[in-house]
Design a protein around this motif. Sequence first.
Motif, mmCIF file in Angstrom:
data_model
loop_
_atom_site.group_PDB
_atom_site.id
_atom_site.type_symbol
_atom_site.label_atom_id
_atom_site.label_comp_id
_atom_site.label_asym_id
_atom_site.label_seq_id
_atom_site.Cartn_x
_atom_site.Cartn_y
_atom_site.Cartn_z
ATOM 1 N N ASP A 22 0.820 -1.219 0.000
ATOM 2 C CA ASP A 22 0.000 0.000 0.000
ATOM 3 C C ASP A 22 0.849 1.262 0.000
ATOM 4 O OD1 ASP A 22 -2.429 -1.374 0.010
ATOM 5 O OD2 ASP A 22 -2.410 -1.566 2.190
ATOM 6 N N THR A 23 2.157 1.100 0.156
ATOM 7 C CA THR A 23 3.069 2.238 0.185
ATOM 8 C C THR A 23 4.200 1.989 -0.811
ATOM 9 O OG1 THR A 23 4.423 1.223 1.916
ATOM 10 C CG2 THR A 23 2.617 2.659 2.642
ATOM 11 N N TYR A 24 5.083 2.960 -0.952
ATOM 12 C CA TYR A 24 6.247 2.780 -1.816
ATOM 13 C C TYR A 24 7.228 1.849 -1.135
ATOM 14 C CZ TYR A 24 4.171 6.667 -4.259
ATOM 15 O OH TYR A 24 3.291 7.460 -4.934
ATOM 16 N N ARG A 38 -1.857 -1.483 -9.178
ATOM 17 C CA ARG A 38 -3.180 -0.871 -9.300
ATOM 18 C C ARG A 38 -3.108 0.433 -10.082
ATOM 19 N NH1 ARG A 38 -3.182 -3.055 -4.319
ATOM 20 N NH2 ARG A 38 -2.445 -1.196 -3.245
ATOM 21 N N GLY A 39 -3.988 0.550 -11.086
ATOM 22 C CA GLY A 39 -4.059 1.763 -11.893
ATOM 23 C C GLY A 39 -3.167 1.759 -13.115
ATOM 24 N N GLN A 104 11.393 14.488 -7.387
ATOM 25 C CA GLN A 104 9.947 14.565 -7.619
ATOM 26 C C GLN A 104 9.659 15.487 -8.806
ATOM 27 O OE1 GLN A 104 7.460 12.854 -5.988
ATOM 28 N NE2 GLN A 104 5.942 13.749 -7.353
ATOM 29 N N ASN A 136 7.806 1.750 -8.007
ATOM 30 C CA ASN A 136 7.571 2.995 -7.267
ATOM 31 C C ASN A 136 7.263 4.153 -8.210
ATOM 32 O OD1 ASN A 136 8.039 1.807 -4.746
ATOM 33 N ND2 ASN A 136 10.162 2.491 -4.635
ATOM 34 N N ARG A 139 3.884 3.747 -9.847
ATOM 35 C CA ARG A 139 2.838 4.022 -8.850
ATOM 36 C C ARG A 139 2.697 5.532 -8.633
ATOM 37 N NH1 ARG A 139 2.070 4.155 -2.985
ATOM 38 N NH2 ARG A 139 0.065 3.178 -2.538
ATOM 39 N N ARG A 140 3.805 6.243 -8.600
ATOM 40 C CA ARG A 140 3.754 7.705 -8.461
ATOM 41 C C ARG A 140 3.058 8.337 -9.659
ATOM 42 N NH1 ARG A 140 8.495 7.313 -5.574
ATOM 43 N NH2 ARG A 140 8.178 8.210 -3.507
ATOM 44 N N VAL A 142 0.763 7.029 -11.511
ATOM 45 C CA VAL A 142 -0.672 6.777 -11.326
ATOM 46 C C VAL A 142 -1.234 7.737 -10.286
ATOM 47 C CG1 VAL A 142 -2.365 5.088 -10.479
ATOM 48 C CG2 VAL A 142 -0.576 4.376 -12.097
ATOM 49 N N SER A 143 -0.515 7.927 -9.184
ATOM 50 C CA SER A 143 -1.004 8.818 -8.122
ATOM 51 C C SER A 143 -1.055 10.277 -8.578
ATOM 52 C CB SER A 143 -0.158 8.685 -6.852
ATOM 53 O OG SER A 143 1.100 9.302 -7.018
ATOM 54 N N LEU A 144 -0.272 10.620 -9.593
ATOM 55 C CA LEU A 144 -0.296 11.976 -10.159
ATOM 56 C C LEU A 144 -1.416 12.145 -11.186
ATOM 57 C CD1 LEU A 144 3.551 12.524 -10.575
ATOM 58 C CD2 LEU A 144 2.025 13.795 -9.038
#
Length: 175
Positions: A22-24, A38-39, A104, A136, A139-140, A142-144
Amino acid sequence: MRMILLALALAGSAAAQVPEPDTYRGEPYRAPVPATLRGASVIDGAEAIRLHEAGVPFLDVLPRKTRPEGLPEGTVWREPVHETIPGAVWLWDTGYEALAPAEQARLERGLEQATNGDRNAPVVIFCRSDCWMSWNAARRAVSLGYAGVHWFPDGVEGWQAAGGAALVRATPDDP
């Protein structure tokens, strides 16, 4: 011989059963990765080659090797050559568990440039096989809010094994 084959089969099934966290993920980065993200879609070497031939941008997130601290004055140090998939943009150091503001920003700029600002456009994110750096970074992305993320967990080794074009020297240009 039977025991060796059984051990290899169990090792392979254990790698396939790595749970998606659930985390990096932090150290160790070179370890078996999950089969999902996911995503994002997870692709193999054949799909990576197909997407590359279709002109989808590739983002390499393998870290950049820097001059080791503590080298004596006057010591000549040459940055090792980093080889990548042809046409890939090298967004070094953007796959760590926690990113410094510069990393980032490099990831965000790289994604923006690769997709021409279209968060639905496809993009492939990779590094090495069995490396959490690409997981990682994907996933970032996707989170963006990027919806066209393709994660290529087999990285450059999978590219070569699938018969992809010869790797090329990457340049550490900051996008």
